[in-house]
Design a protein around this motif. Structure first.
Motif, PDB file in Angstrom:
ATOM      1  N   ALA A 106     -12.145 -11.067  -3.133  1.00  0.00           N
ATOM      2  CA  ALA A 106     -10.935 -10.793  -3.805  1.00  0.00           C
ATOM      3  C   ALA A 106     -10.644 -12.168  -4.943  1.00  0.00           C
ATOM      4  O   ALA A 106     -10.331 -13.226  -4.215  1.00  0.00           O
ATOM      5  N   TYR A 133     -12.644   2.101  -1.075  1.00  0.00           N
ATOM      6  CA  TYR A 133     -13.782   1.141  -0.791  1.00  0.00           C
ATOM      7  C   TYR A 133     -15.136   1.803  -1.521  1.00  0.00           C
ATOM      8  O   TYR A 133     -15.147   3.052  -1.075  1.00  0.00           O
ATOM      9  N   SER A 143     -10.525  -1.054  -4.235  1.00  0.00           N
ATOM     10  CA  SER A 143      -9.324  -1.261  -4.841  1.00  0.00           C
ATOM     11  C   SER A 143      -8.442  -0.036  -4.600  1.00  0.00           C
ATOM     12  O   SER A 143      -9.030   0.948  -4.463  1.00  0.00           O
ATOM     13  N   ASP A 144      -7.095  -0.387  -4.554  1.00  0.00           N
ATOM     14  CA  ASP A 144      -6.053   0.929  -4.548  1.00  0.00           C
ATOM     15  C   ASP A 144      -6.396   1.762  -3.282  1.00  0.00           C
ATOM     16  O   ASP A 144      -6.378   3.065  -3.286  1.00  0.00           O
ATOM     17  N   GLY A 145      -6.810   0.989  -2.162  1.00  0.00           N
ATOM     18  CA  GLY A 145      -6.933   1.935  -0.887  1.00  0.00           C
ATOM     19  C   GLY A 145      -8.358   2.520  -0.699  1.00  0.00           C
ATOM     20  O   GLY A 145      -8.533   3.104   0.402  1.00  0.00           O
ATOM     21  N   TYR A 165     -15.112  -4.010   0.309  1.00  0.00           N
ATOM     22  CA  TYR A 165     -14.655  -3.965  -1.119  1.00  0.00           C
ATOM     23  C   TYR A 165     -14.143  -2.784  -1.909  1.00  0.00           C
ATOM     24  O   TYR A 165     -14.746  -1.785  -1.664  1.00  0.00           O
ATOM     25  N   ASP A 213     -10.237  -5.697  -5.721  1.00  0.00           N
ATOM     26  CA  ASP A 213      -8.564  -5.903  -5.431  1.00  0.00           C
ATOM     27  C   ASP A 213      -8.528  -5.982  -4.047  1.00  0.00           C
ATOM     28  O   ASP A 213      -7.466  -6.766  -3.549  1.00  0.00           O
ATOM     29  N   GLU A 214      -9.305  -5.583  -3.333  1.00  0.00           N
ATOM     30  CA  GLU A 214      -9.319  -5.584  -1.867  1.00  0.00           C
ATOM     31  C   GLU A 214     -10.515  -5.891  -1.040  1.00  0.00           C
ATOM     32  O   GLU A 214     -11.524  -5.717  -1.463  1.00  0.00           O
ATOM     33  N   CYS A 215     -10.198  -6.864  -0.004  1.00  0.00           N
ATOM     34  CA  CYS A 215     -11.473  -7.043   0.834  1.00  0.00           C
ATOM     35  C   CYS A 215     -11.088  -6.992   1.990  1.00  0.00           C
ATOM     36  O   CYS A 215     -10.037  -7.936   2.612  1.00  0.00           O
ATOM     37  N   LYS A 216     -11.616  -6.337   2.917  1.00  0.00           N
ATOM     38  CA  LYS A 216     -11.132  -6.252   4.228  1.00  0.00           C
ATOM     39  C   LYS A 216     -12.516  -6.481   5.299  1.00  0.00           C
ATOM     40  O   LYS A 216     -13.560  -6.036   5.032  1.00  0.00           O
TER      41      LYS A 216
END
Lengths: 178, 157
Positions: free
Chosen positions: A106, A137, A133-135, A131, A116-119
Motif C-alpha cells: 500500500a 480484496y 480497497s474499500d473493504g 490486497y 489502498d489496503e494490505c492485510k
C-alpha cells in the motif's frame, strides 16, 4: 464506445500503406519462387525526427552493442516458415514471464496500481498478504519454501476477506497435492 | 483455396495494425508487424476451424512479433502521437492514449485485447499463453491505474 476505442479507430491502414505492404508481400513471396517476377520492396519514406536522433545518439553505444547481440541471437533462432504451425507454439515465441505477478504494498509506487489496503493473515502457518480497497480484496500473495504464489478473485472488483481467504486456502491445497 | 494477400489485408489489416500499435506505439513499427504477420500467414497457410480461430491465430502472431520487436528495439519512449491520428477537437483522446501508453506492456496488451477486441480474459490468456489469473490481475491493475489517472472521467469499466 470508450475513449480508448476512439483512439484506436484512428489507427487505420492507409492506401499508401496498403500498396506498400502488398508490394513487399509480393516481393517476399516471389523470393520463394511463387512468382516469376521479383518486385523490389518498397521503402517507406523516412521523416527525420531530430529529437529521436538526439535520444538515440545519447545511448548509441549501448543500443548498438545490444542490437548486435540481439540480432545474432534472433538470426540463430529464426525459424523456417515451413515449421510454423497453426498453434504458434514454436518459432518466435516471446519468452513470457511465467511467474505470477507480485503486488506493491500500500502506498508504494511502481509498475502496478497502488492498493489502498494490505492485510496480512496467517493461514496454515503461512503469512498471506491480501490486497484490495474499500473493504474488498482481489489479490493475495504468499511464499512457501522460497516459491512465490499468488491468487486473484474471479470478481475483478474484489470479494470479502473471508471469500479471498477461501480462495487462497483452495490454492494452497492444490499446491500441496501437486 | 490459397488466401489472397489483398483479401486478408483488407479483412484483418486494421485489427492487426491496432494490435501492433498498442505494443509499439508508432506507425512505422506497427506497419512492419502487420506486414510480417501477413507474410507468415500466407507462407504457412494454416488451416482453421472457423473465423474466430483464424483471427485469434493472427492476433497471437502479431503479439509475439510485436514483443520480439520491443525487445529488439529496446524501445523506452514512444513517438509522439501523430497529430493526424487524433482530431484536434478531441485532444482528450491523446490524454487517454498517454495514460494507456504509460502502462507496462503486460497490462497494455490485455487492455487492448479486452476493450478493443472484446476478448474474455480466458481467451486473452490462451492467445498470449499466460496464466488467466495473471491476465485478470493485470486487467484489474490497469483499470485501477487508468481510473486514477483519468479521474473516472472516462469509461474504462
Amino acid at each position: 464506445m470508450n475513449k480508448y476505442n476512439e483512439v484506436m479507430d484512428n489507427i487505420k491502414v492507409t492506401e499508401d500503406m496498403r500498396s506498400r505492404i502488398l508490394q513487399n508481400i509480393e516481393a517476399e513471396l516471389g523470393k520463394d519462387g511463387a512468382e516469376e517476377t521479383v518486385t523490389e520492396p518498397v521503402k517507406k519514406a523516412k521523416v527525420v525526427d531530430y529529437r529521436r536522433i538526439i535520444r538515440i545518439a545519447s545511448t548509441a553505444a549501448a543500443v548498438i552493442v545490444g542490437a548486435v547481440i540481439l540480432s545474432n541471437v534472433m538470426l540463430r533462432n529464426t525459424t523456417d516458415s515451413s515449421s510454423y504451425s497453426a498453434q504458434v507454439s514454436e518459432a518466435e515465441m516471446f519468452a513470457v514471464d511465467k511467474t505470477e505477478a507480485s503486488f506493491e504494498a500500500a502506498g508504494s509506487e511502481g509498475a502496478y496500481a497502488p492498493v489502498d489496503e494490505c492485510k496480512t493473515v496467517n493461514i496454515d502457518g503461512v503469512d498471506v498478504k491480501f490486497y484490495g480497497s474499500d473493504g474488498l480484496y482481489y489479490a493475495a500473495e504468499w511464499v512457501i519454501d522460497g516459491e512465490n504464489y499468488s491468487a486473484v478473485s474471479d470478481n475483478v472488483d474484489g470479494v470479502s476477506l473471508e471469500e479471498m481467504k477461501a480462495i487462497v486456502a483452495k490454492n494452497m491445497e492444490k499446491v500441496k497435492n501437486n | 483455396m490459397k488466401a489472397q494477400p489483398e483479401v486478408v489485408l483488407d479483412k484483418y489489416g486494421n485489427m492487426l495494425l491496432r494490435v501492433a500499435y498498442s505494443y509499439l506505439q508508432n506507425m512505422s513499427d506497427a506497419e512492419d508487424i502487420l506486414q510480417d504477420t501477413l507474410i507468415k500467414y500466407l507462407k504457412s497457410a494454416p488451416e482453421f476451424e472457423n473465423e474466430n480461430h483464424e483471427k485469434a491465430w493472427l492476433i497471437t502472431v502479431a503479439s509475439n512479433l510485436s514483443k520480439n520487436k520491443i525487445r529488439y528495439n529496446k524501445i523506452r519512449e514512444a513517438d509522439e502521437l501523430d497529430e493526424g491520428l487524433v482530431a484536434k477537437k478531441e485532444e482528450d483522446l491523446s490524454f487517454v492514449w498517454e495514460a494507456v501508453k504509460g502502462l507496462p506492456v503486460t497490462q497494455r496488451e490485455v487492455v487492448h485485447l479486452f476493450y478493443q477486441e472484446g476478448y474474455s480474459t480466458r481467451d486473452i490468456a490462451n492467445m498470449l499463453e499466460r496464466n488467466e489469473s495473471t491476465v485478470r490481475s493485470d486487467l484489474l491493475r490497469a483499470r485501477k491505474q487508468l481510473k486514477k489517472i483519468l479521474k473516472e472521467e472516462y469509461d474504462f469499466e
